[in-house]
Write an enzyme that holds these catalytic residues in place. Structure first.
Site, PDB file in Angstrom:
ATOM      1  N   GLU A  96       0.871  -1.183   0.000  1.00  0.00           N
ATOM      2  CA  GLU A  96       0.000   0.000   0.000  1.00  0.00           C
ATOM      3  C   GLU A  96       0.905   1.229   0.000  1.00  0.00           C
ATOM      4  O   GLU A  96       1.615   1.487   0.971  1.00  0.00           O
ATOM      5  CB  GLU A  96      -0.905  -0.065   1.236  1.00  0.00           C
ATOM      6  N   CYS A 140       4.721  -2.260  -8.169  1.00  0.00           N
ATOM      7  CA  CYS A 140       3.350  -1.881  -7.815  1.00  0.00           C
ATOM      8  C   CYS A 140       3.329  -0.663  -6.867  1.00  0.00           C
ATOM      9  O   CYS A 140       3.610   0.439  -7.310  1.00  0.00           O
ATOM     10  CB  CYS A 140       2.608  -3.092  -7.273  1.00  0.00           C
ATOM     11  N   ARG A 196      -4.681  -4.829  -7.577  1.00  0.00           N
ATOM     12  CA  ARG A 196      -5.079  -3.415  -7.413  1.00  0.00           C
ATOM     13  C   ARG A 196      -3.978  -2.507  -7.991  1.00  0.00           C
ATOM     14  O   ARG A 196      -3.453  -1.607  -7.336  1.00  0.00           O
ATOM     15  CB  ARG A 196      -5.351  -3.107  -5.938  1.00  0.00           C
ATOM     16  N   HIS A 207       3.541  -7.619 -10.135  1.00  0.00           N
ATOM     17  CA  HIS A 207       4.363  -8.182  -9.054  1.00  0.00           C
ATOM     18  C   HIS A 207       5.321  -9.245  -9.584  1.00  0.00           C
ATOM     19  O   HIS A 207       4.974 -10.435  -9.560  1.00  0.00           O
ATOM     20  CB  HIS A 207       3.452  -8.809  -7.989  1.00  0.00           C
ATOM     21  N   GLU A 215       7.736 -10.582  -8.248  1.00  0.00           N
ATOM     22  CA  GLU A 215       8.120 -11.531  -7.186  1.00  0.00           C
ATOM     23  C   GLU A 215       7.087 -12.648  -7.050  1.00  0.00           C
ATOM     24  O   GLU A 215       7.303 -13.617  -6.327  1.00  0.00           O
ATOM     25  CB  GLU A 215       8.326 -10.789  -5.850  1.00  0.00           C
TER      26      GLU A 215
HETATM   27  N1  GLN Z   1      -3.166  -0.006  -4.940  1.00  0.00           N
HETATM   28  C1  GLN Z   1      -2.001  -0.043  -4.128  1.00  0.00           C
HETATM   29  C2  GLN Z   1      -1.487   1.353  -3.808  1.00  0.00           C
HETATM   30  O1  GLN Z   1      -1.924   2.320  -4.338  1.00  0.00           O
HETATM   31  C3  GLN Z   1      -0.895  -0.834  -4.776  1.00  0.00           C
HETATM   32  C4  GLN Z   1      -1.245  -2.286  -4.804  1.00  0.00           C
HETATM   33  C5  GLN Z   1      -0.080  -3.217  -4.804  1.00  0.00           C
HETATM   34  O2  GLN Z   1       1.051  -2.842  -4.505  1.00  0.00           O
HETATM   35  N2  GLN Z   1      -0.369  -4.448  -5.100  1.00  0.00           N
HETATM   36  O3  GLN Z   1      -0.634   1.481  -3.018  1.00  0.00           O
END
Ligand code: GLN
Length: 205
Positions: free
Chosen positions: A57, A88, A149, A184, A186
């Site tokens: 996040e 991400c 996400r 991702h 990983e």
């Molecule tokens: N949506 C998340 C964000 O804004 C990122 C999601 C993720 O790292 N899988 O931080």
């Protein structure tokens, strides 16, 4: 004796363990005798040769690592050429501009990578998906990306190279010593991105 290469994983929030396992595999596959460490404090930045900013996040990563000198130390070392892989939320944190989706909140960014990123561009958690796409730079016709996400990259600066697209959407880039992915790596069955990070680290030694 030469010191072992030390790859740090920014360890305040996110999928840290998966990156540790991937870096260890990448060390084995490249016959590199290195160590991987979890980076939680600003003074640790000095001892690493490469950094991974994991997914998770991005608002939490930005907030929890916002202790005195932490962001400055990371950014300074990246500017000096330390290779970094942001995945991400890590990509979002590296961006110099973001578009919030859906709401408009402000969050702490490192701003090292010249891209405009849209958060949560593919929908919510339950819209997460896997999809295949080519990565010409690695000679791959098909790479299975895991998108959780995920953000998308809306535009890039003149020094940014596109590594991968999903249909017309930019999903992986490189700007000098910075590699960043919307997915991702990983969680894939290959550690090609981790090996590439190690290759970039090797070039700095
Ligand atoms: N949506 C998340 C964000 O804004 C990122 C999601 C993720 O790292 N899988 O931080």
């Amino acid at each position: 004796m030469m010191k072992k290469v030390n790859i740090g994983i920014l360890g305040v929030q996110g999928d840290i363990e998966e990156h540790i396992v991937s870096v260890e595999s990448a060390f084995r596959e490249t016959a590199m005798d290195g160590i991987v460490s979890i980076v939680k404090y600003p003074e640790q930045i000095d001892s690493i040769n490469g950094l991974i900013i994991p997914g998770g996040e991005s608002t939490s990563i930005g907030k929890l690592s916002n202790t005195p000198n932490f962001h400055n130390n990371i950014k300074k070392k990246i500017t000096q050429g330390m290779p970094v892989l942001g995945t991400c939320a890590g990509l979002i944190f590296l961006s110099n501009q973001i578009v919030q989706s859906p709401s408009n909140i402000s969050q702490k960014l490192l701003g090292a990578l010249e891209i405009e990123t849209e958060r949560n561009a593919f929908g919510r958690q339950h819209d997460s998906f896997q999809s295949e796409f080519p990565i010409p730079k690695f000679g791959l016709d098909k790479f299975m990306g895991v998108f959780i996400r995920a953000p998308r990259i809306r535009s890039i600066g003149s020094n940014v190279e596109i590594l991968a697209k999903l249909n017309d959407t930019i999903i992986a880039v490189k700007q000098g010593n910075i590699i960043a992915t919307c997915f991702h790596p990983e969680l894939s069955n290959t550690v090609i991105f981790h090996k590439y990070l190690i290759e970039l680290v090797r070039e700095t030694l």
